[in-house]
Design an enzyme around this catalytic site. Structure first.
Site, mmCIF file in Angstrom:
data_model
loop_
_atom_site.group_PDB
_atom_site.id
_atom_site.type_symbol
_atom_site.label_atom_id
_atom_site.label_comp_id
_atom_site.label_asym_id
_atom_site.label_seq_id
_atom_site.Cartn_x
_atom_site.Cartn_y
_atom_site.Cartn_z
ATOM 1 N N HIS A 85 0.841 -1.210 0.000
ATOM 2 C CA HIS A 85 0.000 0.000 0.000
ATOM 3 C C HIS A 85 0.873 1.256 0.000
ATOM 4 O O HIS A 85 0.613 2.198 -0.752
ATOM 5 C CB HIS A 85 -0.962 0.006 1.198
ATOM 6 C CG HIS A 85 -1.806 -1.234 1.271
ATOM 7 N ND1 HIS A 85 -2.417 -1.657 2.409
ATOM 8 C CD2 HIS A 85 -2.119 -2.156 0.307
ATOM 9 C CE1 HIS A 85 -3.097 -2.776 2.166
ATOM 10 N NE2 HIS A 85 -2.906 -3.107 0.901
ATOM 11 N N HIS A 131 -9.583 -2.097 -4.185
ATOM 12 C CA HIS A 131 -8.405 -2.461 -3.383
ATOM 13 C C HIS A 131 -7.451 -3.371 -4.156
ATOM 14 O O HIS A 131 -6.233 -3.283 -4.008
ATOM 15 C CB HIS A 131 -8.797 -3.108 -2.051
ATOM 16 C CG HIS A 131 -7.601 -3.272 -1.172
ATOM 17 N ND1 HIS A 131 -7.093 -2.248 -0.408
ATOM 18 C CD2 HIS A 131 -6.735 -4.315 -1.028
ATOM 19 C CE1 HIS A 131 -5.987 -2.648 0.190
ATOM 20 N NE2 HIS A 131 -5.743 -3.906 -0.163
ATOM 21 N N ASP A 180 -3.447 -2.858 -4.751
ATOM 22 C CA ASP A 180 -2.412 -3.882 -4.568
ATOM 23 C C ASP A 180 -1.571 -4.056 -5.838
ATOM 24 O O ASP A 180 -0.347 -4.193 -5.769
ATOM 25 C CB ASP A 180 -3.047 -5.234 -4.211
ATOM 26 C CG ASP A 180 -3.501 -5.304 -2.757
ATOM 27 O OD1 ASP A 180 -3.068 -4.471 -1.942
ATOM 28 O OD2 ASP A 180 -4.294 -6.209 -2.442
ATOM 29 N N HIS A 185 -1.321 -11.265 -5.308
ATOM 30 C CA HIS A 185 0.085 -10.841 -5.253
ATOM 31 C C HIS A 185 1.034 -11.808 -5.989
ATOM 32 O O HIS A 185 1.954 -11.378 -6.671
ATOM 33 C CB HIS A 185 0.542 -10.704 -3.807
ATOM 34 C CG HIS A 185 -0.117 -9.578 -3.081
ATOM 35 N ND1 HIS A 185 0.012 -8.267 -3.470
ATOM 36 C CD2 HIS A 185 -0.927 -9.565 -1.990
ATOM 37 C CE1 HIS A 185 -0.675 -7.491 -2.644
ATOM 38 N NE2 HIS A 185 -1.255 -8.251 -1.740
HETATM 39 ZN ZN LIG Z 1 -3.802 -4.740 -0.058
#
Ligand SMILES: [Zn+2]
Length: 299
Positions: free
Chosen positions: A75, A231, A235, A258
């Site tokens: 973040h 969100h 990311d 991720h």
């Molecule tokens: Zn995040």
């Protein structure tokens, strides 16, 4: 020419790490090296830089080495990317960037207060030349040439409060601050015991995450109807900052996370035929820079 930049003043923040549960003091310091450097004051001021080959992606993006770790960098990294800050020292007395309220807004507000300072060094941009898709089961990350930096993200959850959410936008600072930064991280109550057994989510609470039970959000009102996909875009921006340069290209992600983001990043870094460094064309994120956002604050 577009210059590299740092912050004008030191920024002090502190808070809990969402995974470690540790309280950490974070200080961002102006620097003139043209690089982002991490420093662990609790480890004899051990210093290290971003390296996409030293990343762990277990529920968050963590920078790891033989004798150090910094968890949940994504973040803060997304905010530095959005402001075009490429020269700064990130000093910590612990192993995780504080989660703050689960979003990137506290970092945005701190940088708006501190201000930006341009450095006498040119930025170069990673310009995508050819498309490519990286797939894993039903998930994918693909990228395409574009005259701007854009992200299109699509998530699909078998959960009534999320379902399918899609959003596509140019990542300039204004869009980042208003459309993306306030979106909070989210998690499912049913996953908490397994995460905690792995030493994760130890600092997670209703104050720093959108929490869902089997049917609904149980942590209070959402900030946007599509807060979840917003969100995920946050990311992805944070993870793409591992490329080390601003990007000119369109990234599309479908049901990714991720680990797949990182796979795409390492593919790009290992495949120079798909991109080129450019010093002449820039994404709109750099053209409107911090000025548009900073001016109203100063009035
Ligand atoms: Zn995040």
């Amino acid at each position: 020419m577009i210059e590299k930049s740092t912050i004008q003043k030191e920024i002090h923040l502190s808070g809990i790490g969402v995974h470690s549960g540790n309280n950490v003091d974070l200080i961002l310091k102006p620097s003139y090296t043209g690089q982002i450097l991490f420093r662990r004051t609790d480890l004899d001021n051990l210093e290290f830089s971003l390296d996409s080959k030293k990343i762990e992606t277990l529920s968050s993006t963590s920078l790891t080495g033989e004798d150090y770790k910094i968890q949940t960098i994504e973040h803060l990294m997304a905010v530095l990317y959005a402001f075009g800050i490429d020269s700064v020292i990130i000093e910590l007395n612990g192993n995780e960037i504080p989660i703050m309220d689960g979003s990137a807004s506290p970092f945005v507000q701190a940088i708006l207060k501190a201000g930006i300072k341009l450095l006498p060094e040119k930025k170069k941009v990673i310009k995508i030349l050819k498309p490519f898709i990286i797939e894993e089961k039903e998930a994918s990350v693909s990228f395409y040439p574009d005259s701007d930096f854009k992200i299109s993200y699509c998530i699909e959850y078998d959960h009534p409060a999320i379902q399918r959410q899609e959003l596509s936008l140019s990542i300039n600072l204004k869009n980042f601050v208003t459309e993306i930064a306030p979106a909070r991280t989210f998690g499912f109550l049913k996953d908490v015991p397994a995460l905690r057994a792995q030493g994760l989510a130890l600092g997670g609470s209703f104050d720093n995450a959108v929490v869902l039970d089997e049917k609904k959000v149980i942590s209070g009102p959402l900030r946007y109807t599509k807060e979840f996909v917003r969100h995920k875009i946050l990311d992805l921006i944070g993870d793409l900052s591992l490329l080390g340069s601003p990007i000119l290209g369109h990234f599309k992600a479908h049901k990714a996370g991720h680990a797949l983001h990182l796979k795409a990043i390492n593919f790009i870094l290992d495949s120079p035929e798909f991109w080129v460094y450019d010093e002449k064309s820039f994404p709109s994120s750099l053209m409107n820079s911090a000025d548009d956002i900073l001016k109203p604050e100063e009035k």
